[in-house]
Write a protein that holds these residues in place. Structure first.
Motif, PDB file in Angstrom:
ATOM      1  N   PHE A 133      41.224  16.403  45.966  1.00  0.00           N
ATOM      2  CA  PHE A 133      41.974  16.974  47.090  1.00  0.00           C
ATOM      3  C   PHE A 133      41.739  18.483  47.168  1.00  0.00           C
ATOM      4  CE2 PHE A 133      44.013  13.101  45.662  1.00  0.00           C
ATOM      5  CZ  PHE A 133      43.991  12.358  46.836  1.00  0.00           C
ATOM      6  N   ASP A 134      41.720  19.127  45.993  1.00  0.00           N
ATOM      7  CA  ASP A 134      41.429  20.562  45.964  1.00  0.00           C
ATOM      8  C   ASP A 134      40.009  20.836  46.476  1.00  0.00           C
ATOM      9  OD1 ASP A 134      43.919  20.913  44.907  1.00  0.00           O
ATOM     10  OD2 ASP A 134      43.262  21.366  42.869  1.00  0.00           O
ATOM     11  N   ILE A 149      38.233  19.057  48.570  1.00  0.00           N
ATOM     12  CA  ILE A 149      38.167  18.877  50.027  1.00  0.00           C
ATOM     13  C   ILE A 149      38.778  20.090  50.731  1.00  0.00           C
ATOM     14  CG2 ILE A 149      39.101  17.505  51.942  1.00  0.00           C
ATOM     15  CD1 ILE A 149      38.791  15.031  50.125  1.00  0.00           C
ATOM     16  N   CYS A 150      39.935  20.536  50.227  1.00  0.00           N
ATOM     17  CA  CYS A 150      40.606  21.681  50.862  1.00  0.00           C
ATOM     18  C   CYS A 150      39.732  22.931  50.800  1.00  0.00           C
ATOM     19  CB  CYS A 150      41.942  21.960  50.177  1.00  0.00           C
ATOM     20  SG  CYS A 150      43.142  20.666  50.470  1.00  0.00           S
ATOM     21  N   ASP A 191      29.672   9.485  57.050  1.00  0.00           N
ATOM     22  CA  ASP A 191      30.830  10.380  56.964  1.00  0.00           C
ATOM     23  C   ASP A 191      31.897   9.966  55.950  1.00  0.00           C
ATOM     24  OD1 ASP A 191      30.656   8.844  59.733  1.00  0.00           O
ATOM     25  OD2 ASP A 191      32.672   8.631  58.942  1.00  0.00           O
ATOM     26  N   HIS A 192      31.834   8.747  55.413  1.00  0.00           N
ATOM     27  CA  HIS A 192      32.863   8.374  54.444  1.00  0.00           C
ATOM     28  C   HIS A 192      32.467   8.765  53.019  1.00  0.00           C
ATOM     29  CE1 HIS A 192      30.200   5.022  53.707  1.00  0.00           C
ATOM     30  NE2 HIS A 192      30.945   4.610  52.721  1.00  0.00           N
ATOM     31  N   VAL A 233      35.025   7.123  50.442  1.00  0.00           N
ATOM     32  CA  VAL A 233      36.342   6.828  51.006  1.00  0.00           C
ATOM     33  C   VAL A 233      36.250   5.483  51.716  1.00  0.00           C
ATOM     34  CG1 VAL A 233      38.135   7.640  52.582  1.00  0.00           C
ATOM     35  CG2 VAL A 233      36.735   9.300  51.321  1.00  0.00           C
ATOM     36  N   LEU A 280      38.132   2.908  54.071  1.00  0.00           N
ATOM     37  CA  LEU A 280      39.264   2.790  54.992  1.00  0.00           C
ATOM     38  C   LEU A 280      39.521   1.326  55.319  1.00  0.00           C
ATOM     39  CD1 LEU A 280      38.206   5.661  57.416  1.00  0.00           C
ATOM     40  CD2 LEU A 280      40.044   5.750  55.736  1.00  0.00           C
ATOM     41  N   HIS A 327      41.421   6.146  43.678  1.00  0.00           N
ATOM     42  CA  HIS A 327      42.661   6.245  44.447  1.00  0.00           C
ATOM     43  C   HIS A 327      42.836   4.969  45.260  1.00  0.00           C
ATOM     44  CE1 HIS A 327      45.754   8.451  46.792  1.00  0.00           C
ATOM     45  NE2 HIS A 327      45.358   7.651  47.759  1.00  0.00           N
ATOM     46  N   ARG A 360      42.247   1.477  40.473  1.00  0.00           N
ATOM     47  CA  ARG A 360      42.180   2.789  39.836  1.00  0.00           C
ATOM     48  C   ARG A 360      41.824   2.673  38.344  1.00  0.00           C
ATOM     49  NH1 ARG A 360      46.952   6.980  41.234  1.00  0.00           N
ATOM     50  NH2 ARG A 360      46.376   6.197  43.285  1.00  0.00           N
ATOM     51  N   LEU A 380      43.871   3.035  52.347  1.00  0.00           N
ATOM     52  CA  LEU A 380      42.805   3.987  52.012  1.00  0.00           C
ATOM     53  C   LEU A 380      42.552   4.029  50.503  1.00  0.00           C
ATOM     54  CD1 LEU A 380      42.238   7.440  53.549  1.00  0.00           C
ATOM     55  CD2 LEU A 380      42.335   7.257  51.076  1.00  0.00           C
ATOM     56  N   ILE A 416      39.618   5.294  47.302  1.00  0.00           N
ATOM     57  CA  ILE A 416      38.514   6.210  47.009  1.00  0.00           C
ATOM     58  C   ILE A 416      37.880   5.791  45.691  1.00  0.00           C
ATOM     59  CG2 ILE A 416      37.860   8.622  46.616  1.00  0.00           C
ATOM     60  CD1 ILE A 416      40.472   9.411  48.106  1.00  0.00           C
ATOM     61  N   ARG A 418      33.402  13.694  59.563  1.00  0.00           N
ATOM     62  CA  ARG A 418      33.730  14.012  58.162  1.00  0.00           C
ATOM     63  C   ARG A 418      35.116  14.653  58.054  1.00  0.00           C
ATOM     64  NH1 ARG A 418      29.279  12.942  55.495  1.00  0.00           N
ATOM     65  NH2 ARG A 418      27.261  13.563  56.298  1.00  0.00           N
ATOM     66  N   VAL A 461      37.804  11.987  58.276  1.00  0.00           N
ATOM     67  CA  VAL A 461      37.974  11.288  56.997  1.00  0.00           C
ATOM     68  C   VAL A 461      38.722  12.195  56.009  1.00  0.00           C
ATOM     69  CG1 VAL A 461      36.745  10.309  55.011  1.00  0.00           C
ATOM     70  CG2 VAL A 461      35.952   9.812  57.322  1.00  0.00           C
ATOM     71  N   LEU A 488      43.506  13.624  52.763  1.00  0.00           N
ATOM     72  CA  LEU A 488      44.558  14.582  52.397  1.00  0.00           C
ATOM     73  C   LEU A 488      45.950  13.997  52.666  1.00  0.00           C
ATOM     74  CD1 LEU A 488      43.021  18.003  53.516  1.00  0.00           C
ATOM     75  CD2 LEU A 488      43.088  16.977  51.238  1.00  0.00           C
ATOM     76  N   LYS A 539      47.149  24.565  49.086  1.00  0.00           N
ATOM     77  CA  LYS A 539      45.791  24.261  49.552  1.00  0.00           C
ATOM     78  C   LYS A 539      45.797  23.244  50.693  1.00  0.00           C
ATOM     79  CE  LYS A 539      42.953  25.051  45.408  1.00  0.00           C
ATOM     80  NZ  LYS A 539      41.691  25.583  45.863  1.00  0.00           N
ATOM     81  N   ALA A 590      44.607  23.581  54.848  1.00  0.00           N
ATOM     82  CA  ALA A 590      43.407  22.812  55.216  1.00  0.00           C
ATOM     83  C   ALA A 590      43.707  21.901  56.408  1.00  0.00           C
ATOM     84  CB  ALA A 590      42.934  21.991  54.017  1.00  0.00           C
TER      85      ALA A 590
END
Lengths: 309, 281
Positions: free
Chosen positions: A52-53, A55-56, A74-75, A91, A93, A127, A164, A185, A187, B199, B202, B207, B218, B222
């Motif tokens: 998550f960090d 991605i952010c 894109d996944h 990812v 979905l 996840h 997981r 969702l 991962i 992207r 997704v 998130l 963060k 975002a």
């Protein structure tokens, strides 16, 4: 057979620490080495905040576009590219319908598409509930000639849910599986060693019920074939020397075959290439040579082939 | 100067700001197409030489159907190869205006369809149906200008041969690609015309699924960044995730979204607030 296992509980490690371990220890062409990496990957998977960090940080980067150099669909999120491997997050979905009957996620994720891989890799549930997968195994070497339409002789079918912490090590070529969409969702993290086989061999699609190989999955070999086709249509015979060299020595059987086909189409399949095609190390090329070269080039070729055989 | 250099310098001068007056470029294409084709063959052959020298070679300039030769901020030049279509393949809108020139040896056909009057590119509507328009026959060397706002092409290669076209495409004007059923000609779905949008969508969904002791410092900035994306589908994914993570903040952004320029976002945001019994303002 794909190895399904749950590694011992690992302490969380950072992406940098995981990459550092892999940089030093991973031998990309050795499937055993991939299993040895399970500890490092389990440590990364135990770190439930890094993705998550990551991605952010990518989204809020002041200059670089988010995942700008990623060439996957894109996944897939590229996490790190090492000298001889890369780490990615996939990812998954749940199926989404668009209201018009088109199921959006089916194509993107290739759900329900039974396939093998032309590389070995390690995956771990990171996840969510995880996708379900039906895994089987076959011996691709036993398939002689053109694989499409042939019996796959799949065996050892078993179903796994990539929950997981669970890991699956897939063997290149032999393991076949499909993916069934997760309920929510999910991962997975993948360790993808760089292997020559990715550029030189094919991935196939299978019909699990009929136990047959039904198609090629588009990849580097297909793409190379498209360039051969494009050049053939665009440039006629201007690249015959390169075609000829590749027909004789390129390390990918299907590429050699595509070059030979193009040479035949251009009327430039000389005796050296013709005879080489009959003695090619691949049964795919040999089969084509016996059927196509003999029928297409007539008595002169047949006489030559007769001498060889 | 070579034909390709002449073409790109002309395109630099004429297409730098707007992809509109393309007549000079079309004239150049028609006058020097054979020369240009020879040059493209030489350049394409270089790619092939890379394969010969290095079996692991892969080029980002070749997608499998398109070989890119030149790109600038306002246009790109590529050779496109179109093979016979599967009958079920969707007919898709263009993301940018373009000139197509037949550089193959055989005639090819391009059927164009008209988008209905009042069509709004940004607002998906499954009721939209394409109207058949013109059937173009392009002899070798012939060119056709396609406007992404009004025309949807369906390229039909010659029998048994791929269609080969030189494509000069302007910068992307449309954030969405619409896909139509080839038989009923009805709209089926849209997709972002560039992959970054998909992207980000997704990423926003991921998130929204963050668990445990997540890093608010963060994640929220975002998602707010994505909330400003030009693609409404991406904005909505970010809004959904904000609502899942922080109902107070989500409500604030839902209220703002009732004034979103995209009607689907505005109406869905309003409906959501109503359903939750929250005042719209």
């Amino acid at each position: 057979m794909a190895t399904v296992f749950r590694p011992p509980t690992a302490s969380p490690i950072s992406l940098a620490a995981c990459a550092e371990w892999l940089d030093v220890n991973l031998r990309p062409e050795d499937p055993e080495s991939m299993l040895e990496a399970a500890g490092a990957i389990a440590g990364l998977a135990a770190n439930q905040s890094f993705l998550f960090d990551f991605i952010c940080d990518g989204i809020t980067h002041p200059t670089a576009p988010y995942q700008g150099s990623n060439t996957y669909t894109d996944h897939t999120i590229i996490l790190h590219t090492g000298a001889n491997y890369h780490l990615r997050a996939n990812v998954w979905l749940p199926t989404e319908s668009y209201g018009t009957g088109v199921k959006l996620t089916e194509d993107i994720h290739a759900y329900h598409l039974a396939h093998n891989h032309n590389f070995h890799f390690l995956t771990v549930g990171y996840h969510g509930p995880g996708y379900r997968t039906l895994i089987a195994r076959h011996d691709p070497i036993s398939i002689v000639g053109e694989p499409i339409g042939q019996k796959a002789n799949l065996h050892g079918h078993h179903e796994v849910q990539l929950e997981r912490g669970l890991m699956i090590a897939f063997d290149a070529h032999t393991d076949v599986h499909n993916q069934i969409p997760p309920e929510s969702l999910s991962i997975s993290l993948n360790l993808m060693p760089n292997q020559n086989s990715v550029m030189r061999t094919e991935q196939f699609e299978y019909n699990l019920e009929k136990d047959t190989v039904i198609g090629y999955i588009r990849g580097h070999v297909t793409q190379r074939g498209k360039l051969i086709k494009m050049l053939g249509a665009l440039g006629g015979g201007s690249y015959i020397p390169e075609l000829r060299t590749m027909a004789l020595s390129f390390p990918c059987a299907r590429t050699r075959l595509m070059c030979m086909r193009e040479l035949l189409r251009l009327g430039a399949l000389d005796d050296t290439v013709r005879f080489a095609s009959l003695e090619d190390s691949s049964s795919l090329v040999q089969e084509w040579a016996r059927k196509a070269v003999v029928s297409a080039t007539g008595a002169r070729a047949e006489a030559g082939i007769g001498t060889l055989n | 100067m070579s034909a390709l250099e002449d073409l790109t310098s002309l395109a630099d001068a004429r297409l730098a700001e707007r992809f509109s007056d393309t007549r000079e470029i079309e004239r150049l294409l028609q006058g020097r197409l054979l020369e240009l084709r020879d040059e493209l063959v030489s350049r394409a052959r270089l790619h092939f030489l890379h394969y010969e020298k290095n079996p692991n070679y892969s080029s980002s300039n070749f997608t499998g159907t398109e070989l890119k030769f030149h790109s600038s901020t306002s246009y790109e030049v590529a050779v496109n190869m179109v093979e016979a279509r599967s009958p079920s393949q969707f007919i898709s809108t263009l993301a940018s205006d373009m000139i197509l020139s037949n550089i193959g040896d055989h005639e090819l056909s391009i059927d164009t369809y008209r988008l209905p009057v009042g069509w709004s590119h940004e607002v998906f509507n499954p009721g939209v149906v394409l109207e058949p328009s013109e059937k173009h026959r392009l002899n070798p060397g012939a060119t056709l200008f396609l406007c992404s706002a009004t025309q949807v092409p369906r390229i039909i290669p010659p029998a048994g041969e791929p269609a080969l076209m030189l494509k000069i495409a302007g910068s992307k004007l449309r954030s969405l690609i619409w896909n139509f059923d080839p038989v009923s000609l009805r709209a089926q779905f849209t997709a972002a015309s560039w992959v970054t949008g998909q992207r980000l969508k997704v990423a926003a969904k991921v998130l929204g699924a963050v668990e445990g002791d997540w890093n608010r410092e963060k994640v929220i900035p975002a998602l707010r960044r994505i909330l400003g994306d030009e693609n409404h589908d991406v904005r909505w994914a970010a809004l959904e995730s904000l609502c899942l993570l922080d109902s107070e903040l989500g409500t604030k952004h839902l209220r703002e979204a009732t004034a979103d320029p995209h009607p689907h976002i505005a109406s869905t945001a309003a409906r959501t607030l109503d359903r939750l019994g929250i005042a719209r303002a």
